[in-house]
Design an enzyme around this catalytic site. Sequence first.
Site, PDB file in Angstrom:
ATOM      1  N   ASN A   8      44.942  32.688  37.612  1.00 51.49           N
ATOM      2  CA  ASN A   8      43.910  32.208  38.530  1.00 51.49           C
ATOM      3  C   ASN A   8      42.557  32.315  37.820  1.00 51.49           C
ATOM      4  O   ASN A   8      42.024  33.404  37.653  1.00 51.49           O
ATOM      5  CB  ASN A   8      43.938  33.078  39.804  1.00 51.49           C
ATOM      6  CG  ASN A   8      42.863  32.692  40.795  1.00 51.49           C
ATOM      7  OD1 ASN A   8      42.178  31.682  40.623  1.00 51.49           O
ATOM      8  ND2 ASN A   8      42.696  33.497  41.839  1.00 51.49           N
ATOM      9  N   PHE A   9      42.015  31.164  37.435  1.00 51.52           N
ATOM     10  CA  PHE A   9      40.745  31.169  36.695  1.00 51.52           C
ATOM     11  C   PHE A   9      39.547  31.472  37.600  1.00 51.52           C
ATOM     12  O   PHE A   9      38.452  31.758  37.110  1.00 51.52           O
ATOM     13  CB  PHE A   9      40.513  29.811  36.014  1.00 51.52           C
ATOM     14  CG  PHE A   9      41.308  29.588  34.743  1.00 51.52           C
ATOM     15  CD1 PHE A   9      42.265  30.492  34.326  1.00 51.52           C
ATOM     16  CD2 PHE A   9      41.071  28.463  33.952  1.00 51.52           C
ATOM     17  CE1 PHE A   9      42.983  30.280  33.144  1.00 51.52           C
ATOM     18  CE2 PHE A   9      41.773  28.250  32.772  1.00 51.52           C
ATOM     19  CZ  PHE A   9      42.733  29.154  32.374  1.00 51.52           C
ATOM     20  N   LYS A  10      39.725  31.337  38.910  1.00 51.62           N
ATOM     21  CA  LYS A  10      38.609  31.502  39.859  1.00 51.62           C
ATOM     22  C   LYS A  10      37.431  30.614  39.415  1.00 51.62           C
ATOM     23  O   LYS A  10      37.642  29.458  39.079  1.00 51.62           O
ATOM     24  CB  LYS A  10      38.210  32.974  39.972  1.00 51.62           C
ATOM     25  CG  LYS A  10      39.413  33.890  40.212  1.00 51.62           C
ATOM     26  CD  LYS A  10      39.006  35.276  40.579  1.00 51.62           C
ATOM     27  CE  LYS A  10      40.222  36.175  40.617  1.00 51.62           C
ATOM     28  NZ  LYS A  10      39.959  37.454  41.224  1.00 51.62           N
ATOM     29  N   HIS A  92      44.191  33.213  49.513  1.00 51.27           N
ATOM     30  CA  HIS A  92      43.665  34.206  48.564  1.00 51.27           C
ATOM     31  C   HIS A  92      42.622  35.088  49.262  1.00 51.27           C
ATOM     32  O   HIS A  92      41.815  34.602  50.058  1.00 51.27           O
ATOM     33  CB  HIS A  92      43.048  33.510  47.345  1.00 51.27           C
ATOM     34  CG  HIS A  92      42.767  34.479  46.233  1.00 51.27           C
ATOM     35  ND1 HIS A  92      41.649  35.279  46.231  1.00 51.27           N
ATOM     36  CD2 HIS A  92      43.468  34.816  45.122  1.00 51.27           C
ATOM     37  CE1 HIS A  92      41.679  36.054  45.157  1.00 51.27           C
ATOM     38  NE2 HIS A  92      42.779  35.787  44.468  1.00 51.27           N
ATOM     39  N   GLU A  94      39.898  36.327  48.348  1.00 48.89           N
ATOM     40  CA  GLU A  94      38.483  35.955  48.197  1.00 48.89           C
ATOM     41  C   GLU A  94      38.112  34.851  49.187  1.00 48.89           C
ATOM     42  O   GLU A  94      36.977  34.803  49.681  1.00 48.89           O
ATOM     43  CB  GLU A  94      38.200  35.552  46.737  1.00 48.89           C
ATOM     44  CG  GLU A  94      38.106  36.800  45.864  1.00 48.89           C
ATOM     45  CD  GLU A  94      38.421  36.599  44.404  1.00 48.89           C
ATOM     46  OE1 GLU A  94      38.517  35.448  43.949  1.00 48.89           O
ATOM     47  OE2 GLU A  94      38.595  37.626  43.711  1.00 48.89           O
ATOM     48  N   GLU A 161      48.868  40.779  46.892  1.00 48.51           N
ATOM     49  CA  GLU A 161      47.674  41.167  46.143  1.00 48.51           C
ATOM     50  C   GLU A 161      46.827  42.106  46.990  1.00 48.51           C
ATOM     51  O   GLU A 161      45.991  41.648  47.789  1.00 48.51           O
ATOM     52  CB  GLU A 161      46.846  39.926  45.807  1.00 48.51           C
ATOM     53  CG  GLU A 161      47.590  38.895  44.998  1.00 48.51           C
ATOM     54  CD  GLU A 161      46.608  38.006  44.250  1.00 48.51           C
ATOM     55  OE1 GLU A 161      46.608  38.054  43.027  1.00 48.51           O
ATOM     56  OE2 GLU A 161      45.826  37.294  44.900  1.00 48.51           O
ATOM     57  N   GLY A 167      40.481  42.597  40.737  1.00 51.33           N
ATOM     58  CA  GLY A 167      39.252  42.608  39.939  1.00 51.33           C
ATOM     59  C   GLY A 167      38.591  43.967  39.837  1.00 51.33           C
ATOM     60  O   GLY A 167      37.436  44.070  39.436  1.00 51.33           O
ATOM     61  N   SER A 197      44.666  43.309  39.099  1.00 49.90           N
ATOM     62  CA  SER A 197      44.384  44.000  37.831  1.00 49.90           C
ATOM     63  C   SER A 197      45.594  44.085  36.895  1.00 49.90           C
ATOM     64  O   SER A 197      45.764  45.062  36.177  1.00 49.90           O
ATOM     65  CB  SER A 197      43.788  45.384  38.095  1.00 49.90           C
ATOM     66  OG  SER A 197      42.548  45.244  38.779  1.00 49.90           O
TER      67      SER A 197
HETATM   68  C1  PEP Z   1      43.495  37.445  41.744  1.00 40.96           C
HETATM   69  O1  PEP Z   1      42.345  37.286  42.145  1.00 40.96           O
HETATM   70  O2  PEP Z   1      44.410  36.695  42.125  1.00 40.96           O
HETATM   71  C2  PEP Z   1      43.739  38.550  40.817  1.00 40.96           C
HETATM   72  C3  PEP Z   1      44.946  39.010  40.735  1.00 40.96           C
HETATM   73  O3  PEP Z   1      42.643  39.026  40.117  1.00 40.96           O
HETATM   74  P1  PEP Z   1      42.614  40.215  39.032  1.00 40.96           P
HETATM   75  O4  PEP Z   1      43.819  40.035  38.144  1.00 40.96           O
HETATM   76  O5  PEP Z   1      41.336  40.031  38.309  1.00 40.96           O
HETATM   77  O6  PEP Z   1      42.706  41.492  39.781  1.00 40.96           O
END
Ligand code: PEP
Length: 237
Positions: A8-10, A92, A94, A161, A167, A197
């Site tokens: 996931n590049f966000k 997601h 976010e 998640e 993050g 993470s």
């Molecule tokens: C995500 O936002 O889907 C995610 C897993 O982020 P991170 O790996 O940076 O925790």
Amino acid sequence: MSKILAANFKTNHTRASTAEYIAQLDQWMQKNGYRDEVYIFPPFTALDSFETKSSIVVGAQNAYPTVKGSFTGEIGLEQLDEFGIKTILVGHSERRHLLGETQEFIASKYRWFTERGLTIFYCIGEPLEVREQGEEAVRRYIVEQLEGIDTSYENLIMAYEPVWAIGTGKTATPKLIEKTHAVIKSLCDRPLLYGGSVKPANIEEILSTPGCDGALIGTASWDVSSMVSMLETVIEQ
Ligand code: PEP
């Protein structure tokens, strides 16, 4: 057993750097005979009809449940179809917590895209204050995040998640992942990824956790050599 890895590049990478990333990853995957599923979710502006020769699938991080229309700042099915995009992330954290998407809206978006056959990565996970209340509170929270979701949808890939692990550098322990995945699997028998993470240093342990079918990776996926190193772990397992 094959594993699903998704990046996931966000809000990271440009159109040019995404194309370069995908070309490099595609080349590495071909050279190394990598055949497990790999999904890349770049930002909207970097979507394209990528001609990859490996098992890379490009998806969208979001889309509005419409073919087209007046939804400023959003894209719909027409824009996804232009590039043959048939995979999207829904739910997601976010989008839930920073952008205010409600469960009701998420469920309606989910339903709309299932009716059009898209592959959906459906993300769920509890915030810290819920985790601190214990297992039963987490279970209730997960059940709420499945409200209005057809969990038998054949093109559904689930992602657990925990919000406190996204993050933050704080990864859930394998024991916690195993326990929570067992709860989710009892409610929804679909492939289930862990996200939060995940990085080259911990992916081996995470992928070996019973009930973990892969990983959804944010930060550690943005650098192609880090992504390659995680794919190497899948080959070695
Ligand atoms: C995500 O936002 O889907 C995610 C897993 O982020 P991170 O790996 O940076 O925790």
